[in-house]
Design an enzyme around this catalytic site. Sequence first.
Site, mmCIF file in Angstrom:
data_model
loop_
_atom_site.group_PDB
_atom_site.id
_atom_site.type_symbol
_atom_site.label_atom_id
_atom_site.label_comp_id
_atom_site.label_asym_id
_atom_site.label_seq_id
_atom_site.Cartn_x
_atom_site.Cartn_y
_atom_site.Cartn_z
ATOM 1 N N LYS A 137 0.863 -1.227 -0.058
ATOM 2 C CA LYS A 137 -0.064 0.018 -0.105
ATOM 3 C C LYS A 137 0.738 1.265 -0.119
ATOM 4 C CE LYS A 137 -3.629 0.183 2.788
ATOM 5 N NZ LYS A 137 -4.683 -0.112 1.835
ATOM 6 N N ARG A 175 -3.675 2.744 8.597
ATOM 7 C CA ARG A 175 -3.963 1.532 7.935
ATOM 8 C C ARG A 175 -2.681 0.535 7.877
ATOM 9 N NH1 ARG A 175 -8.572 1.684 4.035
ATOM 10 N NH2 ARG A 175 -9.472 3.754 3.989
ATOM 11 N N GLY A 193 -8.298 -7.590 4.685
ATOM 12 C CA GLY A 193 -9.050 -7.804 6.039
ATOM 13 C C GLY A 193 -8.506 -8.443 6.996
ATOM 14 N N MET A 215 -5.780 -7.574 8.885
ATOM 15 C CA MET A 215 -5.084 -6.696 9.712
ATOM 16 C C MET A 215 -6.103 -5.373 9.969
ATOM 17 S SD MET A 215 -1.128 -6.948 9.016
ATOM 18 C CE MET A 215 -1.275 -6.949 7.296
ATOM 19 N N ARG A 224 -3.293 -1.741 -6.273
ATOM 20 C CA ARG A 224 -2.313 -2.873 -6.281
ATOM 21 C C ARG A 224 -2.984 -4.114 -7.171
ATOM 22 N NH1 ARG A 224 -5.205 -4.826 -0.441
ATOM 23 N NH2 ARG A 224 -7.317 -5.555 -1.207
ATOM 24 N N HIS A 263 -15.866 -8.673 1.898
ATOM 25 C CA HIS A 263 -14.710 -9.748 2.201
ATOM 26 C C HIS A 263 -15.060 -11.157 1.755
ATOM 27 C CE1 HIS A 263 -13.344 -12.567 5.345
ATOM 28 N NE2 HIS A 263 -12.277 -11.656 5.570
ATOM 29 N N ARG A 298 3.448 -47.467 -7.937
ATOM 30 C CA ARG A 298 3.746 -48.182 -6.481
ATOM 31 C C ARG A 298 2.902 -49.536 -6.681
ATOM 32 N NH1 ARG A 298 1.712 -42.451 -4.301
ATOM 33 N NH2 ARG A 298 0.807 -42.703 -6.390
ATOM 34 N N ARG A 329 8.508 -48.830 -9.190
ATOM 35 C CA ARG A 329 8.754 -49.176 -7.867
ATOM 36 C C ARG A 329 8.371 -50.757 -7.427
ATOM 37 N NH1 ARG A 329 7.388 -45.906 -2.842
ATOM 38 N NH2 ARG A 329 5.470 -47.240 -2.500
ATOM 39 N N GLU A 352 15.755 -42.544 -0.297
ATOM 40 C CA GLU A 352 14.838 -42.041 0.870
ATOM 41 C C GLU A 352 15.649 -42.309 2.177
ATOM 42 O OE1 GLU A 352 11.281 -44.637 0.554
ATOM 43 O OE2 GLU A 352 12.665 -45.914 -0.808
ATOM 44 N N SER A 372 15.654 -41.682 -7.897
ATOM 45 C CA SER A 372 14.586 -41.032 -7.566
ATOM 46 C C SER A 372 14.231 -40.738 -5.900
ATOM 47 C CB SER A 372 13.272 -41.975 -7.951
ATOM 48 O OG SER A 372 12.104 -41.217 -7.989
ATOM 49 N N GLY A 426 12.928 -40.076 -2.885
ATOM 50 C CA GLY A 426 11.607 -40.257 -2.178
ATOM 51 C C GLY A 426 11.402 -39.591 -1.074
ATOM 52 N N THR A 427 11.098 -38.185 -1.413
ATOM 53 C CA THR A 427 11.302 -36.984 -0.208
ATOM 54 C C THR A 427 10.217 -37.233 0.743
ATOM 55 O OG1 THR A 427 9.540 -35.717 -1.733
ATOM 56 C CG2 THR A 427 12.232 -35.340 -1.700
ATOM 57 N N ASN A 428 9.317 -38.059 0.800
ATOM 58 C CA ASN A 428 8.331 -38.316 1.839
ATOM 59 C C ASN A 428 9.197 -39.120 2.941
ATOM 60 O OD1 ASN A 428 6.308 -37.442 0.258
ATOM 61 N ND2 ASN A 428 5.312 -39.118 -0.006
ATOM 62 N N ASP A 429 9.760 -40.112 2.559
ATOM 63 C CA ASP A 429 10.369 -41.099 3.709
ATOM 64 C C ASP A 429 11.885 -40.124 3.719
ATOM 65 O OD1 ASP A 429 8.883 -43.031 4.355
ATOM 66 O OD2 ASP A 429 9.579 -44.422 2.907
ATOM 67 N N CYS A 465 9.921 -37.987 -6.425
ATOM 68 C CA CYS A 465 8.761 -38.512 -6.529
ATOM 69 C C CYS A 465 7.830 -38.386 -5.310
ATOM 70 C CB CYS A 465 8.882 -39.920 -7.321
ATOM 71 S SG CYS A 465 9.565 -41.144 -5.921
ATOM 72 N N TYR A 498 13.924 -34.214 -13.488
ATOM 73 C CA TYR A 498 12.288 -34.094 -13.515
ATOM 74 C C TYR A 498 11.702 -34.210 -12.139
ATOM 75 C CZ TYR A 498 12.491 -39.230 -12.308
ATOM 76 O OH TYR A 498 12.714 -40.402 -11.439
#
Length: 898
Positions: free
Chosen positions: A33, A103, A112, A114, A359, A475, A581, A637, A765, A784, A786-789, A851, A871
């Site tokens: 702003k 403001r 809305g 703040m 804005r 709002h 999987r 896999r 992983e 590959s 395995g970013t979860n594990d 993956c 990838y």
Amino acid sequence: MAAETMTKTKWVYAFGGGGADGDAAMKNLLGGKGANLAEMSSLGLPVPPGFTITTEACTHFYANERNYPAELEAQVAAGLKTVETLTGKAFGDAANPLLVSVRSGARASMPGMMDTVLNLGLNDATVEGLAKLAGDRRFAFDSYRRFIQMYSNVVLNLDHHMFEEILDEHKERLDVTVDTALSAEDWEAVVSDYKRAVEDERGAEFPQDPQAQLWGAIGAVFASWMNDRAKFYRRMHDIPESWGTAVNVQSMVFGNMGDTSATGVAFTRNPSTGENRLYGEFLINAQGEDVVAGIRTPQALTKVSREEMGEKAPSMEEALPDVFAQFKDVVSRLETHYRDMQDIEFTVEKGRLYMLQTRNGKRTAKAALKVAVDLASEGLISKEEAVMRVEPASLDQLLHPTIDPASTREVIATGLPASPGAATGKIVFTAADAEQQGGSVGAVILVREETSPEDIRGMDAARGVVTARGGMTSHAAVVARGMGRPCVSGAGEIHIDTRAGELRARGRVFRAGDVITIDGSTGEVLAGAVKMIEPELSGDFATLMGWADAVRRLKVRANAETAVDARAARQFGAEGIGLCRTEHMFFDPARIAAVREMILADDEAGRRAALAKILPMQRADFVELFGIMEGLPVTIRLLDPPLHEFLPHTAEDVEAVAEATGLDPVKLLRRAEELKEVNPMLGLRGCRLGVSFPEIYEMQVRAIIEAACEVAASGRPAPIPEIMHPLVAKGEEMKFLRELTDRTAKAVMAERGQTIDYMVGTMVELPRAAIRAADLAEHAEFFSFGTNDLTQTTFGISRDDSGRFLNAYIDKGIFEKDPFVTIDQDGVGDLIRLAAERGRAARPGVKLGICGEHGGDPASIAFCESVGLDYVSCSAYRVPIARLAAAQAAVGEREKDR
């Protein structure tokens, strides 16, 4: 020297009078702003003068136990003096009072979330001076009562309902229903009651000192940066807490000074559709909060819009033609200057136009696509800039069903089409009920008279929002569009009884829990559930995605193991399957008996006999996937989860399985107990199965290669199978599994008399796998991640259990983001960088991808681009998001190199 440097810190930046200390490029320091007020002032536009207290002052405020910088008071006083000079008024002067608004203004728009205070500087003396200057005592005391209510709520933390009840009592006594029916004497009586209520509540009079009012409001705006709704909004939109907010103190102009005064909100293009036409609303004789709060029904800006909406009240074009002509020129100039759709707030005071804000406007995904493509076609921006203009995550709004045009619509109410899309759910009347019943638990529609910033959690949990009051810029409308929630606002024929839990419309009664459907594109509320259809990904979507594909370097694949998911992935532009999987195929009811027979076998011969029954089923699965992907790479896999997951565990389940399969129930139960592990996710799973029971992986490799041979022999594009071994930690494991894979593949090709290209790799992983990536790369052609594990094993946190404490960690600033949503670049990310470097050193051509769920997260994709992965792979419906995010990441990396 340090002290001298501190005294030179500039905390306050002035604007107005045709010039400014700052400009639009200083958004980080002045907030959005403040930066744009400075820019508009420098452009010579009619901006009421004021000054901005920087975001750095907010950061200092929180870093120093909510104390202001030592120099701030003097700089604010100087800023106020400049405003007095430019306006010819004096702050706190009883005869010629300067009034200001206070403001917030963060660098990222947070509508809305703040706090704001208007008409600041009014007291028992200055209200009389305002009345004489304006020649309108009614206007002056109406402004004073607004200020008391707003200041008491924002600064003194008094409940705003208390003031509304007082006002309602006066209306009832006078037998009127609208504020405009109250006279000057009526407003004086309201003000007197407001002040008395404040004194009763806090044991002290309402503050009369304008300076005390000002500093109270400044402190309240800084404090609102950390209120619950602001924190929730920041978390939802990935806005860092460390940014802070600026405070804008600006001289008041009044849209409530009679029929030649007005206030309004406008977009230079339609924020729902992107149509290149002025869009917005205004109110005669009103202040700005009246429009955005939805307290009064607003009027159209243009005659055409009024006629389309069937409104009787005159448009701004008709009511204030000269001002409207000037306004059209200003907004056109602003869009050209900023080269983007603008969201504008304005006030008209006695026929004179003032610009209060501009804005880049929030917009739906559909509108974002159209605006970006149109601006590029108009030559205002390049195609590359157009790609950068669309928020990748917002594409999710376009990838889900809408109402089937052939469906029967039982319309129960009509309102304004405030945010497009459709949703079906059970009615809830409070934000708390939406939180409790919505989200992952069930589908709900939040139905309210009007929404307020406090409702944000409920709006997030709901599938859609309906309000009885409010306009297209209320709002509810603005926040719903930002969230991608369909919204119908201003459905005035709906009557809501929250206490009774009832909605009445057109002679019908609907209760909490009843199912309705809303169409945010038409403004209709429908009874019951209505059939939906899949979206068409053509037009502007296809155009922009084509531009994105031309820019990006990262390939985008999909996680898929069913034909339905694979076809959806292709439809959304996936360039292969990055994770199939196979255990999901094992759970199929038609083959679970053979799987259980394999697990229960006493020896290898028994296991091979059972696996022989599974082989043709797996082969058929892969034939179908290879056919759908038409020569694109498919990463498969091999079996990963613990074997005990395939077995029944209760006595009743055991009996049922035994009866269905003819297996011995005693043996079945005993085997389930033998396989039971204390920590199965770190037990006999992944490649440990292949090492312990090689025949399992041999069967799967055979099924893959046989399927590839079958597809190639049919004349279809030859598939590219990528055989992935999960949970590998040591080079010796990878060596054993590579030899098993090659031995089996060669045997199949010899039997078939065919040669098939395939790759062998691993899922990285485990931290050890990343650290010893060079060992793995000797035998693996691809990694590959395995970013979860990998996230679980790096932090030692179970993803399934982390919900109990992660929010507390985020609230306390220990985690900035959920590490299971966005890659932890400092820890998990370092392991990925290390693995990539060491893997490439050992095998220069090693293919690298991810993956895990992070494959569809834009911030994580930007990280993957920076590391140089080949990838990303994500769920089918996130493929377009990943394609656009990959393009933006590529542009971002190029800009770093410049």
